[in-house]
Design a protein around this motif. Sequence first.
Motif, PDB file in Angstrom:
ATOM      1  N   GLY A  94       0.814  -1.213   0.000  1.00  0.00           N
ATOM      2  CA  GLY A  94       0.000   0.000   0.000  1.00  0.00           C
ATOM      3  C   GLY A  94       0.843   1.256   0.000  1.00  0.00           C
ATOM      4  N   GLY A  95       1.905   1.258   0.790  1.00  0.00           N
ATOM      5  CA  GLY A  95       2.784   2.420   0.846  1.00  0.00           C
ATOM      6  C   GLY A  95       3.511   2.659  -0.465  1.00  0.00           C
ATOM      7  N   LEU A  96       3.957   1.598  -1.098  1.00  0.00           N
ATOM      8  CA  LEU A  96       4.646   1.725  -2.384  1.00  0.00           C
ATOM      9  C   LEU A  96       3.700   2.267  -3.451  1.00  0.00           C
ATOM     10  N   SER A  97       2.489   1.782  -3.460  1.00  0.00           N
ATOM     11  CA  SER A  97       1.493   2.273  -4.408  1.00  0.00           C
ATOM     12  C   SER A  97       1.249   3.770  -4.182  1.00  0.00           C
ATOM     13  N   THR A  98       1.111   4.159  -2.926  1.00  0.00           N
ATOM     14  CA  THR A  98       0.903   5.572  -2.596  1.00  0.00           C
ATOM     15  C   THR A  98       2.109   6.404  -3.010  1.00  0.00           C
ATOM     16  N   PHE A  99       3.302   5.857  -2.827  1.00  0.00           N
ATOM     17  CA  PHE A  99       4.513   6.557  -3.253  1.00  0.00           C
ATOM     18  C   PHE A  99       4.464   6.862  -4.749  1.00  0.00           C
ATOM     19  N   PHE A 100       4.020   5.895  -5.542  1.00  0.00           N
ATOM     20  CA  PHE A 100       3.973   6.085  -6.995  1.00  0.00           C
ATOM     21  C   PHE A 100       2.914   7.083  -7.440  1.00  0.00           C
TER      22      PHE A 100
ATOM     23  N   ASN B 132     -11.098  13.603   2.488  1.00  0.00           N
ATOM     24  CA  ASN B 132      -9.787  13.086   2.051  1.00  0.00           C
ATOM     25  C   ASN B 132      -8.969  12.497   3.193  1.00  0.00           C
ATOM     26  N   ALA B 133      -9.073  13.069   4.373  1.00  0.00           N
ATOM     27  CA  ALA B 133      -8.271  12.611   5.515  1.00  0.00           C
ATOM     28  C   ALA B 133      -8.635  11.185   5.946  1.00  0.00           C
ATOM     29  N   LEU B 134      -9.807  10.713   5.555  1.00  0.00           N
ATOM     30  CA  LEU B 134     -10.248   9.380   5.964  1.00  0.00           C
ATOM     31  C   LEU B 134      -9.513   8.258   5.218  1.00  0.00           C
ATOM     32  N   TYR B 135      -9.121   8.504   3.984  1.00  0.00           N
ATOM     33  CA  TYR B 135      -8.540   7.449   3.152  1.00  0.00           C
ATOM     34  C   TYR B 135      -7.282   6.803   3.740  1.00  0.00           C
ATOM     35  N   PRO B 136      -6.278   7.573   4.150  1.00  0.00           N
ATOM     36  CA  PRO B 136      -5.084   6.894   4.691  1.00  0.00           C
ATOM     37  C   PRO B 136      -5.375   6.131   5.983  1.00  0.00           C
ATOM     38  N   ILE B 137      -6.303   6.612   6.774  1.00  0.00           N
ATOM     39  CA  ILE B 137      -6.658   5.915   8.015  1.00  0.00           C
ATOM     40  C   ILE B 137      -7.312   4.579   7.685  1.00  0.00           C
ATOM     41  N   VAL B 138      -8.303   4.614   6.816  1.00  0.00           N
ATOM     42  CA  VAL B 138      -9.019   3.388   6.447  1.00  0.00           C
ATOM     43  C   VAL B 138      -8.077   2.390   5.797  1.00  0.00           C
TER      44      VAL B 138
END
Length: 161
Positions: A23-29, A49-55
Amino acid sequence: MRFPMWSKHKTYLISILIALGIGGLSTFFIRNNLFLYHILNKPVFAPPNALYPIVWTILYILMGISSARIYLQKSAHSFEVMDTLLNYALQLILNFFWPILFFNMHTFLFAFIWLVVLWCFIIKMIFRFSRLDTTAAYLQIPYFLWVTFAGYLNFMIYLLN
């Protein structure tokens, strides 16, 4: 002297780190294109928008716990466990590419179709997990529900933009 409890904890830790890492790598890209979500026309039920990284963090942790539970079944059902984990890995790969299709490539309809395929793999994964460990399967239900909701959002964004 072996530490079987540490081995079990290590399995959970590694499984969670793999899921979070994907998930982190995908977000990095996609980090340079996240602004896109702010400028798109979104449906009424779009969360803040703030909910997405938490979920997503919670979901990846649940995926990791769940896959570790399946992996720990390997002594009793070796082939079935490995086949089930392969299905898990495939859905994780599909999950990895969805944000790239959506945010980087702006292919909203193709991203929606990709999400439907991912959704089918999640259903298959839950079914496969349930044959080995019902708790592992239940831990995937929030993921299934969130991807269902993401499908609604993705399709509505396609229609509205």
